[in-house]
Structures are given as C-alpha cells and as structure tokens.
Design an enzyme around this catalytic site. Sequence first.
Site, PDB file in Angstrom:
ATOM      1  N   GLY A  87     -21.008  65.320 124.219  1.00 21.51           N
ATOM      2  CA  GLY A  87     -21.757  64.320 124.983  1.00 21.51           C
ATOM      3  C   GLY A  87     -22.202  64.844 126.338  1.00 21.51           C
ATOM      4  O   GLY A  87     -23.390  64.823 126.666  1.00 21.51           O
ATOM      5  N   GLY A 117     -16.753  68.283 125.514  1.00 21.50           N
ATOM      6  CA  GLY A 117     -17.335  67.228 124.696  1.00 21.50           C
ATOM      7  C   GLY A 117     -18.818  67.490 124.494  1.00 21.50           C
ATOM      8  O   GLY A 117     -19.515  67.880 125.436  1.00 21.50           O
ATOM      9  N   GLY A 126     -15.836  64.579 126.890  1.00 20.89           N
ATOM     10  CA  GLY A 126     -14.720  65.523 126.918  1.00 20.89           C
ATOM     11  C   GLY A 126     -13.969  65.520 128.251  1.00 20.89           C
ATOM     12  O   GLY A 126     -12.897  66.112 128.368  1.00 20.89           O
ATOM     13  N   HIS A 166     -14.737  66.985 131.165  1.00 19.08           N
ATOM     14  CA  HIS A 166     -14.686  68.254 131.912  1.00 19.08           C
ATOM     15  C   HIS A 166     -15.505  68.257 133.196  1.00 19.08           C
ATOM     16  O   HIS A 166     -15.558  69.275 133.876  1.00 19.08           O
ATOM     17  CB  HIS A 166     -15.144  69.408 131.021  1.00 19.08           C
ATOM     18  CG  HIS A 166     -14.137  69.764 129.984  1.00 19.08           C
ATOM     19  ND1 HIS A 166     -13.964  69.014 128.854  1.00 19.08           N
ATOM     20  CD2 HIS A 166     -13.233  70.765 129.910  1.00 19.08           C
ATOM     21  CE1 HIS A 166     -13.004  69.537 128.114  1.00 19.08           C
ATOM     22  NE2 HIS A 166     -12.534  70.602 128.733  1.00 19.08           N
ATOM     23  N   ASP A 167     -16.165  67.158 133.494  1.00 19.05           N
ATOM     24  CA  ASP A 167     -16.981  67.135 134.705  1.00 19.05           C
ATOM     25  C   ASP A 167     -16.172  67.695 135.886  1.00 19.05           C
ATOM     26  O   ASP A 167     -15.079  67.205 136.182  1.00 19.05           O
ATOM     27  CB  ASP A 167     -17.431  65.711 135.010  1.00 19.05           C
ATOM     28  CG  ASP A 167     -18.533  65.654 136.039  1.00 19.05           C
ATOM     29  OD1 ASP A 167     -19.674  65.359 135.668  1.00 19.05           O
ATOM     30  OD2 ASP A 167     -18.241  65.931 137.236  1.00 19.05           O
ATOM     31  N   ASN A 208     -24.301  71.600 134.600  1.00 14.43           N
ATOM     32  CA  ASN A 208     -22.986  71.521 133.962  1.00 14.43           C
ATOM     33  C   ASN A 208     -21.883  72.031 134.889  1.00 14.43           C
ATOM     34  O   ASN A 208     -20.714  71.752 134.652  1.00 14.43           O
ATOM     35  CB  ASN A 208     -22.962  72.311 132.653  1.00 14.43           C
ATOM     36  CG  ASN A 208     -23.265  71.424 131.449  1.00 14.43           C
ATOM     37  OD1 ASN A 208     -23.338  70.203 131.579  1.00 14.43           O
ATOM     38  ND2 ASN A 208     -23.436  72.029 130.298  1.00 14.43           N
ATOM     39  N   TYR A 209     -22.256  72.796 135.917  1.00 20.72           N
ATOM     40  CA  TYR A 209     -21.270  73.226 136.906  1.00 20.72           C
ATOM     41  C   TYR A 209     -21.387  72.301 138.125  1.00 20.72           C
ATOM     42  O   TYR A 209     -21.642  72.723 139.247  1.00 20.72           O
ATOM     43  CB  TYR A 209     -21.480  74.699 137.274  1.00 20.72           C
ATOM     44  CG  TYR A 209     -21.079  75.655 136.164  1.00 20.72           C
ATOM     45  CD1 TYR A 209     -20.291  75.223 135.102  1.00 20.72           C
ATOM     46  CD2 TYR A 209     -21.489  76.988 136.173  1.00 20.72           C
ATOM     47  CE1 TYR A 209     -19.919  76.085 134.080  1.00 20.72           C
ATOM     48  CE2 TYR A 209     -21.114  77.865 135.150  1.00 20.72           C
ATOM     49  CZ  TYR A 209     -20.325  77.402 134.113  1.00 20.72           C
ATOM     50  OH  TYR A 209     -19.954  78.267 133.108  1.00 20.72           O
ATOM     51  N   HIS A 260     -21.529  68.111 127.605  1.00 19.42           N
ATOM     52  CA  HIS A 260     -21.879  69.535 127.582  1.00 19.42           C
ATOM     53  C   HIS A 260     -23.334  69.760 127.155  1.00 19.42           C
ATOM     54  O   HIS A 260     -24.078  70.481 127.824  1.00 19.42           O
ATOM     55  CB  HIS A 260     -20.917  70.258 126.632  1.00 19.42           C
ATOM     56  CG  HIS A 260     -21.156  71.724 126.486  1.00 19.42           C
ATOM     57  ND1 HIS A 260     -21.132  72.592 127.542  1.00 19.42           N
ATOM     58  CD2 HIS A 260     -21.438  72.485 125.392  1.00 19.42           C
ATOM     59  CE1 HIS A 260     -21.376  73.829 127.113  1.00 19.42           C
ATOM     60  NE2 HIS A 260     -21.572  73.779 125.807  1.00 19.42           N
TER      61      HIS A 260
END
Length: 564
Positions: free
Chosen positions: A209, A207, A139, A141-142, A503-504, A211
Amino acid sequence: MLYIHLRKCFDNAAINTSRDRESSYSKPYKMKAASPLLLPVLAILVLSLSCANPNPVFNNFFPCLSSHSSPLYPISDVFYTPNNSSFLSVLHSYIRNRRFSTSLTPKPFAIVSAKHESHIQSTLICARQCGFQVRIRSGGHDFEGLSYVSEVPFVVLDMFNLRSINIDIAKRTAWAQAGATIGELYYRIAEKSNVHAFPAGVCVGLGTGGHFSGGGYGNLMRKYGLSVDNIIDAQLVIVNGTILNRESMGEDVFWAIRGGGGASFGVILSWKIKLVPVPAKVTVFNKKWTLENNATDVVYRWQQVAHKLPKDIFIRAWPQVVNGGQKGMKTVEVSFVGHFLGKSNSLIPLMNERFPELGLLQTDCIEMSWIESTIFWAVFPNGTSIDALLKRASKADVFFKAKSDYVKKPIPKAGLESIWKVMIEIGIRGFMQWNPYGGRMSEILESETPFPHRAGIIFEIFYYMFWLEEGTEATNHYVNLTRRLYNTMTAYVSKDPREAFLNYRDLDIGCASPNSNESLSSAKVYGAKYFKENFDRLVRVKTTVDPDNFFNNEQSIPPLPPYV
Ligand SMILES: Cc1cc2nc3c(=O)[nH]c(=O)nc-3n(C[C@H](O)[C@H](O)[C@H](O)COP(=O)(O)OP(=O)(O)OC[C@H]3O[C@@H](n4cnc5c(N)ncnc54)[C@H](O)[C@@H]3O)c2cc1C
Ligand SMILES: *[C@@H]1O[C@H](CO)[C@@H](O)[C@H](O)[C@H]1NC(C)=O
Ligand SMILES: *[C@@H]1O[C@H](CO)[C@@H](O)[C@H](O)[C@H]1NC(C)=O
Ligand SMILES: *[C@@H]1O[C@H](CO)[C@@H](O)[C@H](O)[C@H]1NC(C)=O
Ligand SMILES: *[C@@H]1O[C@H](CO)[C@@H](O)[C@H](O)[C@H]1NC(C)=O
Ligand SMILES: *[C@@H]1O[C@H](CO)[C@@H](O)[C@H](O)[C@H]1NC(C)=O
Ligand SMILES: *[C@@H]1O[C@H](CO)[C@@H](O)[C@H](O)[C@H]1NC(C)=O
Ligand SMILES: *[C@@H]1O[C@H](CO)[C@@H](O)[C@H](O)[C@H]1NC(C)=O
C-alpha cells in the site's frame, strides 16, 4: 505540546515561517459542512451530529460505523479503542520506528483493522462525520510515522488484514491487496514460477500500500524501473466511499497514485501488477573494501561506471563505519553489494572489462534463484529459508532517522575523503547506501509518473542512523548527527531543488499548513523536492478527487483554493 520536538519542520529555506506552519498544523482539522461530494442526506447528518461530547468515539463513531457496515462483516470484529486490551499491541504491531511508539507519541482514538471493503468505506464516511482525521497504514514503515501518528484527533485505518495475492502466471499479472507485504508477494510469485519476479524494495516487510504508492525501488530498478513503472491497474476508495478502478478513476488519478503517495488521494485497496522475467539463476556478491585498501579509489570509479553498466547489473555501494585494524581506531568499509541477472561466468569477464578496480573474483559470486536472492538482499543470516518472507515483525527494534539525496556528478576523491572523515566522527550507528541509477531509470520520462528522479541522476543516497537509547536527549543527539552528515553532503548533491525520495519520508524538508493561505506555498517547498515539475499536476488531481482535503498529513498534496 510535549511531542512537538519529534515532528518539527526544519527547513532552512523557510525557517522564518516554520513556527507559523507548526501552529497552524496543530489546529484541529475543520470539516467543511457542505461538501459537494456528499449526498444531501449525509450533509444533514454532518451538521446535526456534534462530536464535541466527551467521548465521541463511543457515542458517535462506533454507532455510525455499525450503521454503515453489513452484519455479514461485523465492524466490532475489527474495531479497537484504548479500552480493548489488545489496542496497544495492534497499534505497535506495525510501528517500525521506536521514535513513534513512546508514551509521548499521540495515539489514535480508534483503530479499524479492515477485513472487508465495507470497513474502509464506513471508516471514511464516519470519520468525516465525527471530525476525525484518518491515517492509513499498510506495512507501517513510514520513516516519520505518518501512517499512525497525527497531532489532531485521528483514527488509524489499518490494512494488514487485507493481504490476499492472486498470481496469474499465464497472463504474467497479479493482484495484490494493500496489506500484503512485498515478501509475501515475492514468495507467491516464486510458488508459481522461478523465472518471474517483481521490481520492488529489498526490505521484505514493506506494505504494498505505502511502498508502491511512493515509487518502490530495489535491485531490479536498472532493468525494469520502479514498482510504479510496472503497475497496470488499482482499486482506490475515495473520500465518499466509492471504489474506483483504473477505468473509473481516469488516467490522471491513476497517474497520481503511482508515486505521488496514495494517502493524499484515497485508500489503495489493491494493485494489479505486471510480472517481469528473470533467469532461473541470478548471481549475487558482497565485495568489501576498507579505506586502508583504497576503498576511495574503488568508490570513485564506481561513481563513473555503476550507472552506465548493462541493465542486468545493479551494484549498491554501502559505506559503513567499522572498527579498524588498530585498537580503538575506526575506519570506513564499503560493501559493494551486487545483483546480476545471469550466471557468474558472464559476470566476471564483464566486470574485468568495465570495473576491474572492484577486483571481483569467481569466489566472491554466489548463484541462486531470484527468490533466494531476496533473502540475501534482505540481509537474513546465511541459510535462512524463504519461509522468512512470510513472517511479520511484531514490534519495532530501533529508533531511527533517515534522509535521502540524489547525485548528478561524481564526487571528487577529496570530497569522498572528507565525507569518510565526518562519518567516522559520527560513529557506527550511521551509514549511507548509494544506489546506482541509469539503465531503465533514464529511459522513463520525468513526467510519466509523479516520481521525477530519472535521467541525469547517477545515484541516490539513503542516509540511516539508528539508536537504542530511549528519551528525547538521545533522539535529539542522533537526529542532529544525521542532519550533520546530510549537511556535509550539500556540495555534492542535486540543488534547486535538492531532490528527495518520497518513500524516504523526511519532515526536515518541509511541512504542510492545511486550511491556511500558505497551504499551497508551504506544500510547494517539499513538493518540488519530491516531485519537481509534477507537483502542479498532483495538485490538480487532488482538487478533482478530494477538494476538501479530507486526506491530509504533514506532507500531503493540497487542493487548489478556495478549498485550502
Ligand atoms: C527498513 C526499511 C527498508 C526500506 N527499504 C526500501 C527499499 O528498498 N525501497 C524503497 O523504495 N523503499 C524502502 N523503504 C521505504 C518504504 O518504501 C516506505 O517507508 C513505504 O512508504 C512503506 O510502505 P508501508 O505500507 O510499509 O508503510 P506505511 O507506514 O503503512 O505507509 C507509508 C505511507 O503510505 C500511506 N499508505 C499506506 N497504505 C496506504 C493505502 N493502502 N492507501 C493509501 N495510502 C497508504 C501511509 O498513510 C503513509 O503516508 C524502506 C523502509 C524501511 C523502514
Ligand atoms: C473492542 O471493544 C468493544 C467494546 O467493548 C467491542 O465491541 C469490540 O468488539 C472490541 N474489539 C475487538 C476486536 O474485540
Ligand atoms: C472505556 O471504558 C470506560 C469504562 O467503561 C468508559 O467510561 C469509556 O467511555 C470507554 N472509552 C472508550 C474510548 O471507549
Ligand atoms: C462519490 O464521488 C464520485 C466522484 O466525484 C461520484 O462519481 C459518485 O457519484 C459519488 N458517490 C456518492 C455515493 O456520493
Ligand atoms: C592503493 O593504491 C596505491 C596507489 O595506487 C597502490 O600503490 C597500493 O598498492 C594500493 N593498495 C592496495 C591495498 O590495493
Ligand atoms: C552460506 O554458507 C555456505 C556453507 O557455509 C556457503 O557455501 C555459501 O556460499 C554461503 N552463502 C552465502 C550467501 O554466504
Ligand atoms: C543540535 O544542533 C544544533 C545546531 O546544529 C544545536 O544548537 C543543538 O544544541 C544540538 N542539539 C543537540 C541535542 O545536540
Ligand atoms: C487569508 O487571507 C485573507 C486576506 O489576507 C484573510 O482575510 C484570511 O483571514 C486568511 N485566511 C486564513 C485561513 O488565514
């Protein structure tokens, strides 16, 4: 190098070695010729194919991809270099942070937007042969752009075309490919049933994948835990192109990819998940208090009760700086955003008894289906149709920096007041979200998944600061402000280690130095914060599945020596 300022590692605990870490990171990744994982035939190719000529992509990488792909699924349909006119638009389609879409951001040599598993397999094999690093993107978003930026020659393996979702309502399971967004997953579940759901994030473009492999939390966390607590199988492509499922990868690898970050171990192709029950109507609310109305008292109480409330209720506290009543004056407004698995006539008496300070009224409550609540939580305008869950953004809107923290005991009122003061100085572009733990989160052992932040945590903090001004000066300014707020919080948050949420992603907390003698010790710095005691097991798993450290990034899990 010019772009280094964006990706520096500022770890105060290891400040003395940070320069060495950076310089060793910028050395090109060296391939180990004789990999035990490669067939002898491949090993000969590796030695004989030099990729040192001026145009390795065209001369070697593309022919290699073609020779490893089936003509039924032509690789030329999904292969982009800067020569293709759509290269930049494909690259930018899944960049969510403008900090990493500037002219200074290093670009990949090529993008493979896989449409078939053979495209993934050939990308891994050929990137390895040609000495490219692979960055895997679902997705995009990293927070630090690790899925599409690297300082060594690299290619992006883009998963956005692999987005099929199959729901089996009778068995209460689903398979979702890595490139599906969680909004699409929510939508497909709701198409089949209005009393099933899946616990995952509130930003519906994420995404699955990235997340899920980093944990995945949202407003069902207190009831059902994280996404990874509800994953029952997966397909993973490992470094030699073999596709494994839970049975063939074994429980150790299956454990590692559920919270340890997929990108250290291979390419997640798809997940099998367990759906969870929800009532036909849920209740949401957004009750706001400002400092003038005793928000501090309400937040103080929230810290004592939110993590102890029944599992059916999740109340996020969201302090933000807003314009105050008087002209030119700023104040802090705290939104208490709630999600209750039931109707408002059961919620109101519960809140009156357990959290009267919130002052929740019947008129603050809105009842809706679970799928409608995903629209509410994603902060779409009132009235937005659930079709919005299927839309994908085409580019990043803002520059941002984000960080995370964990809190184990309530912050005293004086502490809260000093935090608000700093927030007001920092201004309206920064905010925090405080997410209550407890409930199901405290029942799951720290070692059950790599995600270790479980019992004892009362809430998690998400720091976010955004800006719209271009240029390094603005970036330095706002990144500095974010760090200042984070430093202000030191006294109130977990320590030894100061825990952080994978994830953060936050490169401030430490960076890898692959292929050096410090590989393990530098990874331990961020590894302990993200994974606590689980770090050592992640290293052991890494050593079995990717001993040559092909899958590496600034914060990946290193294998044990001698393969450093
Ligand atoms: C606006 C916003 C809101 C967010 N809200 C939440 C939230 O509510 N809850 C929450 O838990 N998190 C949240 N996050 C964080 C989010 O979970 C992480 O950024 C997550 O990594 C995003 O996954 P992605 O696939 O979209 O990102 P990507 O950038 O594509 O990937 C992230 C990481 O995973 C790796 N990766 C991606 N795909 C694969 C794959 N198929 N196989 C192996 N590795 C892979 C990448 O290489 C990278 O290291 C939010 C982020 C943003 C920007
Ligand atoms: C990109 O350009 C190459 C070389 O011209 C071509 O083979 C390939 O098909 C193009 N990619 C796409 C997706 O059109
Ligand atoms: C792009 O095209 C030019 C001109 O045709 C060619 O010289 C170059 O090798 C190509 N580059 C890539 C990365 O394909
Ligand atoms: C790939 O690696 C796995 C695990 O080590 C091994 O079982 C498999 O035989 C390898 N496959 C090939 C084609 O090398
Ligand atoms: C804030 O708290 C004080 C002291 O408890 C009380 O007197 C006052 O009425 C409260 N103000 C509001 C707006 O609730
Ligand atoms: C949306 O607006 C309608 C009508 O104005 C209102 O009745 C409803 O409560 C609102 N919903 C939300 C989620 O604010
Ligand atoms: C950022 O902060 C550091 C110290 O905290 C300071 O030395 C530096 O000048 C600041 N940079 C900017 C751009 O504000
Ligand atoms: C690791 O340390 C050994 C012994 O000090 C040294 O000989 C070697 O060069 C070092 N390797 C790297 C990659 O720095």
